[in-house]
Design an enzyme around this catalytic site. Sequence first.
Site, PDB file in Angstrom:
ATOM      1  N   TYR A 209     -18.730   5.325  21.910  1.00  0.00           N
ATOM      2  CA  TYR A 209     -18.890   6.686  21.326  1.00  0.00           C
ATOM      3  C   TYR A 209     -20.185   7.287  21.246  1.00  0.00           C
ATOM      4  CZ  TYR A 209     -17.196  10.539  18.291  1.00  0.00           C
ATOM      5  OH  TYR A 209     -17.068  11.743  17.942  1.00  0.00           O
TER       6      TYR A 209
ATOM      7  N   ASP B  41      -5.513  15.090  31.452  1.00  0.00           N
ATOM      8  CA  ASP B  41      -6.250  14.144  31.271  1.00  0.00           C
ATOM      9  C   ASP B  41      -7.639  14.367  31.588  1.00  0.00           C
ATOM     10  OD1 ASP B  41      -8.134  11.690  31.002  1.00  0.00           O
ATOM     11  OD2 ASP B  41      -6.238  10.403  31.137  1.00  0.00           O
TER      12      ASP B  41
ATOM     13  N   LYS C 200     -21.701  10.705  23.009  1.00  0.00           N
ATOM     14  CA  LYS C 200     -22.115  11.976  22.458  1.00  0.00           C
ATOM     15  C   LYS C 200     -23.416  12.212  22.518  1.00  0.00           C
ATOM     16  CE  LYS C 200     -17.940  12.887  20.741  1.00  0.00           C
ATOM     17  NZ  LYS C 200     -17.122  14.059  21.093  1.00  0.00           N
TER      18      LYS C 200
ATOM     19  N   SER D 222     -21.426  15.202  18.330  1.00  0.00           N
ATOM     20  CA  SER D 222     -21.101  14.437  16.921  1.00  0.00           C
ATOM     21  C   SER D 222     -22.324  14.324  16.441  1.00  0.00           C
ATOM     22  CB  SER D 222     -20.272  13.316  17.231  1.00  0.00           C
ATOM     23  OG  SER D 222     -20.393  12.520  16.166  1.00  0.00           O
TER      24      SER D 222
END
Length: 270
Positions: A166, A73, A170, A153
């Site tokens: 998220y 992980d 990013k 992204s």
Amino acid sequence: MPDQPMPLPSMFDLTERVCLVSGGAKGIGLAIASRLAEAGGQIAILDLDDTGGEQAASDLGAAGASVQFVQGDVSKPADVARVVERVEKLWGPVDILVNNAGIYPIIPTLACDETQWARVIDVNLKGVFLLARAAAGRMVETGRAGAIVNIASINAFRPLPGLAAYSSAKAGIAMLTRSLALEFGRFGIRVNSISPGGIETPGGRDANRAVADAFGITSEQVTAGYVSRVPLGRMGRADDVALVALFLVSPAAAYLTGTDVVVDGGYVLS
Ligand code: NAD
């Protein structure tokens, strides 16, 4: 006398280069692992997913590549240390690191609890820091130049509903990339990022379905709405990103560091 330019085939020859790709069991990571393997690199795939990782390694191995799957992980420091050590025992220190592992659950901010927020930041941002620190640390100790590519992204600079954690992670990758490039340049370590737009992958399809459910429309309608805004007129393919990653880790990008390449078919222009 000027230096002789390196011939093009040598530029993309990764023979004996040790490559570590996080999240390489499927999607964009698998496409990157596959292109780096085709270029002759020795490929370690780090992924949470045991079954997918073993399958990816066995598929690439069957095609003649030197590949090893290591389960772990990216958000856990002990896993990261173990994986980097394992790869080094196998082939030597990591030369090329691709920080690709990422998760993108669609969670409206008012419904996002602290645990969900922390998990997204831990995997998508802390994981990049942990792996970069571990791999670059060994590059510096062993006096080897190297290259790191972080997968960001377009959401780093173009938010979408349900992706606050998220998109923040990013955006963090973009600044982390520039910070690492600044610090590691004197050791000959280049650090760049790629910001993909919508790419067809297993994770992308799950996200598409979640958006479709939230708006009461079909996945096909979500895709059609997205593609209608892409100047190049199609969804991205994982290999579109993989080819740019290959360029960024190769000597063809020898004077590039701290930069971000947007791979989105022109979507952010629309
Ligand atoms: P995917 O879900 O298809 O594959 C991601 C892989 O990462 C999986 O194999 C998964 O098991 C692994 N992974 C997840 N969490 C992990 C962890 N904690 N440790 C180790 N491995 C872990 O995703 P994808 O669409 O291929 O996306 C890959 C990267 O590209 C992600 O960073 C994502 O944010 C980014 N990205 C994707 C798109 C897109 O449209 N698909 C767009 C922009 C950016």
